[in-house]
Motif scaffolding. Structure first.
Motif, mmCIF file in Angstrom:
data_model
loop_
_atom_site.group_PDB
_atom_site.id
_atom_site.type_symbol
_atom_site.label_atom_id
_atom_site.label_comp_id
_atom_site.label_asym_id
_atom_site.label_seq_id
_atom_site.Cartn_x
_atom_site.Cartn_y
_atom_site.Cartn_z
ATOM 1 N N ARG A 115 23.327 -69.540 53.714
ATOM 2 C CA ARG A 115 22.343 -69.129 52.709
ATOM 3 C C ARG A 115 21.172 -70.107 52.652
ATOM 4 O O ARG A 115 20.006 -69.696 52.563
ATOM 5 C CB ARG A 115 23.009 -69.037 51.334
ATOM 6 C CG ARG A 115 23.934 -67.848 51.156
ATOM 7 C CD ARG A 115 24.688 -67.938 49.847
ATOM 8 N NE ARG A 115 25.445 -66.717 49.561
ATOM 9 C CZ ARG A 115 26.307 -66.592 48.551
ATOM 10 N NH1 ARG A 115 26.506 -67.615 47.732
ATOM 11 N NH2 ARG A 115 26.956 -65.465 48.362
ATOM 12 N N GLU A 167 23.104 -59.131 44.072
ATOM 13 C CA GLU A 167 24.294 -59.108 43.221
ATOM 14 C C GLU A 167 24.573 -60.448 42.559
ATOM 15 O O GLU A 167 25.125 -60.511 41.454
ATOM 16 C CB GLU A 167 25.489 -58.642 44.067
ATOM 17 C CG GLU A 167 26.793 -58.496 43.309
ATOM 18 C CD GLU A 167 27.643 -59.748 43.398
ATOM 19 O OE1 GLU A 167 28.595 -59.874 42.608
ATOM 20 O OE2 GLU A 167 27.348 -60.616 44.245
ATOM 21 N N ARG A 168 24.172 -61.530 43.172
ATOM 22 C CA ARG A 168 24.412 -62.844 42.571
ATOM 23 C C ARG A 168 23.601 -63.054 41.291
ATOM 24 O O ARG A 168 23.966 -63.895 40.460
ATOM 25 C CB ARG A 168 24.061 -63.953 43.562
ATOM 26 C CG ARG A 168 25.078 -64.129 44.673
ATOM 27 C CD ARG A 168 24.900 -65.488 45.333
ATOM 28 N NE ARG A 168 23.698 -65.559 46.146
ATOM 29 C CZ ARG A 168 23.148 -66.700 46.550
ATOM 30 N NH1 ARG A 168 23.660 -67.859 46.194
ATOM 31 N NH2 ARG A 168 22.057 -66.689 47.314
ATOM 32 N N THR A 175 17.117 -63.672 45.135
ATOM 33 C CA THR A 175 18.445 -64.277 45.226
ATOM 34 C C THR A 175 18.626 -65.432 44.257
ATOM 35 O O THR A 175 19.736 -65.930 44.093
ATOM 36 C CB THR A 175 18.724 -64.770 46.654
ATOM 37 O OG1 THR A 175 17.726 -65.733 47.025
ATOM 38 C CG2 THR A 175 18.705 -63.607 47.640
ATOM 39 N N SER A 176 17.536 -65.885 43.618
ATOM 40 C CA SER A 176 17.634 -66.979 42.661
ATOM 41 C C SER A 176 16.587 -66.799 41.578
ATOM 42 O O SER A 176 15.443 -66.424 41.873
ATOM 43 C CB SER A 176 17.434 -68.326 43.366
ATOM 44 O OG SER A 176 17.490 -69.399 42.443
#
Length: 445
Positions: free
Chosen positions: A216, A237-238, A370-371
């Motif tokens: 990642r 999804e995270r 993703t963040s």
């Protein structure tokens, strides 16, 4: 032991002059190991009791906490709580549950919350942490490891009250994590992987966790700002559960009873697209958020919050329910030092049929997040702004990593423009798949 201490706290409260009381006793053990450069950096072990006592005098209450279970300390704790309650402002809505409301089930038998295998030796935790670190470092493009570690905990929770309720259960947790870095200086980027399970046998191999963290992070090498404009945004999804978290915060009984929620007028109306269900199930087996009763001794159970996109109920404890003229939804939660307040566990948003890759392909050009970093959420209007990083998508394919951008919109509109994937991980307490939201404003380059 927790039973005896809880009853001793209640006895002390009665002797000190309380009209009613409840007591929480948490007996816990926790071990954690952190490594750096293949060597032990920090080791911690904590063992101890957390005691919480809430006393009520009429419609006044106070909470005190301690870690000292000696009889004289319990007596002093109760006296202090009663003195505080006598000076507290009156609240007409506080009070213990009526005995007829109390849960019949008062343990967690059959819910598989405890791994009875031996506590792992520190050497086993150290080995997991070192293996995760080494696996991440072995990924091409990784320049250093920020953190790697492993931990174990076991807690026994006991709740007792002067209305006749007493119940308790234990839970265990075993975890491994790793944070990896790619790039140098101001061009450094990081990403992580972490896994936690109730049962040690269910925990993925430490090497796979480290490899995931390294993969990642390496994918983030060369991140740059995306273009500005209105684009679709796909929440991986995270991080997708954060969107549903904003919804559940807005239907929390505290916000509703204060009249300070952007969903104040939404009961019985659509808050999610047609076909979306949002269900709380605190009785899922072998899941960390499972609990057989709430912090006021009420039985937990399947709780449909949103059905077919339509909001069905608020999230309530006894006090907020009384203030709104409704019944508690058995969502009371508390720690040793505070009174109950509404809180959810084990949420499931019904999945779609598409994979995340399908949504990437279908979004055309936009941002895969993703963040998320920080947040500015207006609790009364639902206006939304968050820092983000992830990947820019062009023509349905990931083009390059991005950072230092902001996404903005209004939550009420955003939640109605969502498309679901099918990639929620079944072992998590919160099951929310990747979510594609159309037409958000991106501030980048």
């Amino acid at each position: 032991m927790t039973h005896d201490i809880a009853q001793a706290l209640l006895d002390a409260a009665r002797k000190a002059g309380a009209d009613a009381a409840d007591a929480m006793v948490i007996d816990g053990t926790a071990v954690s190991i952190d490594v750096r450069e293949g060597r032990l950096e920090q080791a911690e072990r904590a063992e101890g009791l957390d005691l919480g006592l809430r006393v009520l005098i009429g419609k006044r209450q106070a909470c005190v906490s301690s870690s000292d279970a000696k009889p004289e300390a319990l007596a002093e704790m109760a006296a202090r709580a009663v003195a505080m309650a006598r000076e507290a402002p009156e609240d007409p809505y506080i009070g213990l549950a009526d005995p007829a409301q109390l849960a019949e089930r008062r343990d967690a038998e059959g819910l598989e919350l405890v791994d009875n295998s031996p506590e792992p030796e520190p050497e086993a935790l150290l080995d997991d942490a070192c293996r995760a670190e080494a696996a991440a470092r072995a990924v091409r493009g990784i320049t250093q490891i920020d953190q790697a570690g492993a931990s174990y905990s076991r807690r026994t929770i006991r709740l007792a009250a002067s209305n006749g309720f007493e119940g308790g259960y234990a839970r265990t947790s075993r975890s491994t994590f790793c944070v990896a870095i790619t790039g140098e200086g101001t061009a450094m980027e990081r990403d992580w992987a972490s896994e936690s399970r109730i049962f040690q046998a269910d925990l993925p191999d430490a090497d796979s966790i480290g490899t995931e963290a390294g993969t990642r992070a390496a994918a983030r090498f060369g991140s740059r700002k995306p273009p500005s404009g209105r684009f679709p945004v796909l929440y991986d999804e995270r991080v997708s559960s954060s969107l549903i978290g904003h919804l559940t915060s807005a239907i929390n009984g505290v916000s509703i009873s204060r009249g300070s929620s952007w969903l104040l007028d939404a009961m019985g109306k659509a808050v999610l697209p047609d076909g979306f269900d949002l269900i709380e199930d605190p009785l899922r087996v072998r899941i960390p958020g499972t609990r057989p009763f709430d912090a006021e001794g009420l039985a937990t159970g399947r709780n449909p919050l949103v059905t077919g996109g339509v909001l069905q109920r608020w999230v309530l404890d006894l006090a907020t329910a009384r203030k709104l003229g409704l019944d508690s939804t058995a969502n009371a939660s508390r720690g040793p030092s505070a009174p109950p307040s509404p809180s959810l566990s084990n949420l499931t948003l019904t999945p779609g049929t598409a994979s995340r890759e399908d949504l990437v392909r279908d979004m055309g050009t936009g941002l895969l997040v993703t963040s998320l970093i920080g947040s500015t959420i207006n609790p009364t209007t639902g206006d939304y702004s968050r820092g983000a990083s992830g990947f820019w998508v062009e023509n349905g394919q990931i083009a390059y990593p991005v950072n230092e951008c902001t996404i903005a919109g209004n939550l009420r509109d955003m939640l109605m423009r969502m498309t679901r994937a099918n990639d929620a991980r079944p072992y998590l307490s919160t099951l929310v798949p990747s979510l594609l939201v159309e037409g958000l404003t991106i501030a980048g380059a």
